[in-house]
Write a protein that holds these residues in place. Structure first.
Motif, PDB file in Angstrom:
ATOM      1  N   LEU A 281       1.035  -1.277  -0.115  1.00  0.00           N
ATOM      2  CA  LEU A 281       0.055  -0.004  -0.085  1.00  0.00           C
ATOM      3  C   LEU A 281       0.965   1.065  -0.149  1.00  0.00           C
ATOM      4  CD1 LEU A 281      -2.521   1.641   0.584  1.00  0.00           C
ATOM      5  CD2 LEU A 281      -2.356   1.408   2.858  1.00  0.00           C
ATOM      6  N   TYR A 282       1.791   1.202   0.984  1.00  0.00           N
ATOM      7  CA  TYR A 282       2.712   2.561   1.004  1.00  0.00           C
ATOM      8  C   TYR A 282       3.368   2.866  -0.110  1.00  0.00           C
ATOM      9  CZ  TYR A 282       1.272   2.159   5.848  1.00  0.00           C
ATOM     10  OH  TYR A 282       0.573   2.086   7.134  1.00  0.00           O
ATOM     11  N   ARG A 283       3.890   1.568  -0.764  1.00  0.00           N
ATOM     12  CA  ARG A 283       4.757   1.828  -1.906  1.00  0.00           C
ATOM     13  C   ARG A 283       4.003   2.246  -3.312  1.00  0.00           C
ATOM     14  NH1 ARG A 283       7.202  -3.014  -0.229  1.00  0.00           N
ATOM     15  NH2 ARG A 283       5.802  -4.219  -1.615  1.00  0.00           N
ATOM     16  N   ARG A 284       2.737   1.493  -3.211  1.00  0.00           N
ATOM     17  CA  ARG A 284       1.862   2.152  -4.282  1.00  0.00           C
ATOM     18  C   ARG A 284       1.169   3.537  -4.241  1.00  0.00           C
ATOM     19  NH1 ARG A 284      -2.260  -1.625  -3.316  1.00  0.00           N
ATOM     20  NH2 ARG A 284      -3.972  -0.101  -2.547  1.00  0.00           N
ATOM     21  N   TYR A 285       1.375   4.001  -2.935  1.00  0.00           N
ATOM     22  CA  TYR A 285       1.068   5.521  -2.831  1.00  0.00           C
ATOM     23  C   TYR A 285       2.055   6.296  -3.199  1.00  0.00           C
ATOM     24  CZ  TYR A 285      -2.369   9.236  -1.471  1.00  0.00           C
ATOM     25  OH  TYR A 285      -2.899  10.137  -1.342  1.00  0.00           O
ATOM     26  N   GLY A 286       3.123   5.958  -3.164  1.00  0.00           N
ATOM     27  CA  GLY A 286       4.335   6.723  -3.772  1.00  0.00           C
ATOM     28  C   GLY A 286       5.445   6.906  -2.691  1.00  0.00           C
ATOM     29  N   PHE A 287       5.300   6.191  -1.349  1.00  0.00           N
ATOM     30  CA  PHE A 287       6.199   6.236  -0.228  1.00  0.00           C
ATOM     31  C   PHE A 287       7.476   5.671  -0.697  1.00  0.00           C
ATOM     32  CE2 PHE A 287       2.393   7.473   2.230  1.00  0.00           C
ATOM     33  CZ  PHE A 287       2.857   8.064   3.178  1.00  0.00           C
ATOM     34  N   ALA A 288       8.450   5.979  -0.166  1.00  0.00           N
ATOM     35  CA  ALA A 288       9.784   5.466  -0.582  1.00  0.00           C
ATOM     36  C   ALA A 288      10.647   5.155   0.825  1.00  0.00           C
ATOM     37  CB  ALA A 288      10.580   6.342  -1.490  1.00  0.00           C
ATOM     38  N   PRO A 289      11.511   4.042   0.875  1.00  0.00           N
ATOM     39  CA  PRO A 289      12.418   3.914   2.026  1.00  0.00           C
ATOM     40  C   PRO A 289      12.980   5.038   2.320  1.00  0.00           C
ATOM     41  CG  PRO A 289      12.447   2.082   0.500  1.00  0.00           C
ATOM     42  CD  PRO A 289      11.787   3.190  -0.254  1.00  0.00           C
ATOM     43  N   CYS A 290      13.293   5.046   3.532  1.00  0.00           N
ATOM     44  CA  CYS A 290      14.319   6.280   4.218  1.00  0.00           C
ATOM     45  C   CYS A 290      14.789   6.030   5.469  1.00  0.00           C
ATOM     46  CB  CYS A 290      13.117   7.725   4.433  1.00  0.00           C
ATOM     47  SG  CYS A 290      12.204   7.368   5.729  1.00  0.00           S
TER      48      CYS A 290
END
Length: 157
Positions: free
Chosen positions: A123-132
């Motif tokens: 879900l987070y990757r699909r929304y555009g979140f990236a590892p940090c």
């Protein structure tokens, strides 16, 4: 689906948060679990959201203010009956909208790893979140993962 602010006193919300706490504790190594309990969600820096279909709770999520321009996604959870219906995406989208309305330039989150967490990662990757890197006092472990989403300032014409 209607997303509302609050409702932390609703028995369905309390039961879903209790289940969330148990599952997070059961599937996380000691010292790596960072969910907020009911009292932690009632602080002034937290906006708690609940998604409903009539009187049925579909899911919950929260936005925590870390500083004047950064928020953290907390306590994302869909009910078992609502999984696969886009509830998580809708709550996350609402949280992102709140963050933008508040002028935040970034949203961050922490989650775990393993089978229980795979849907959240997707879900987070699909929304555009990236590892940090870790943020806000979190410590990097082999279990915890950290994500960020940049929120560009609005372009006025």
């Amino acid at each position: 689906m209607i997303i509302r602010t609050g409702h932390l006193d609703d028995p369905q919300v309390i039961a879903l948060l209790d289940l969330h706490a148990r599952e997070m504790s059961d599937h996380s190594p000691p010292g790596t679990c960072h969910f907020l309990d009911l009292s932690g969600l009632k602080t002034p820096d937290i906006t708690f959201l609940s998604a409903w279909d009539g009187n049925a709770l579909l899911g919950v999520g929260a936005l925590k203010q870390l500083d004047p321009v950064t928020g953290e996604v907390k306590s994302m959870r869909a009910s078992a009956a609502a999984r696969g219906r886009g509830v998580g995406f809708a709550i996350l989208d609402h949280i992102v909208g709140l963050a933008r309305d508040r002028g935040y330039t970034a949203l961050k989150l922490e989650t775990g790893t393993g089978p229980l967490f795979e849907a959240a990662h997707a879900l987070y990757r699909r929304y555009g979140f990236a590892p940090c890197p870790p943020f806000a006092g979190y410590v990097e472990t082999d279990f915890n993962r950290f994500y960020a989403l940049d929120l560009p300032a609005p372009q006025f014409q």
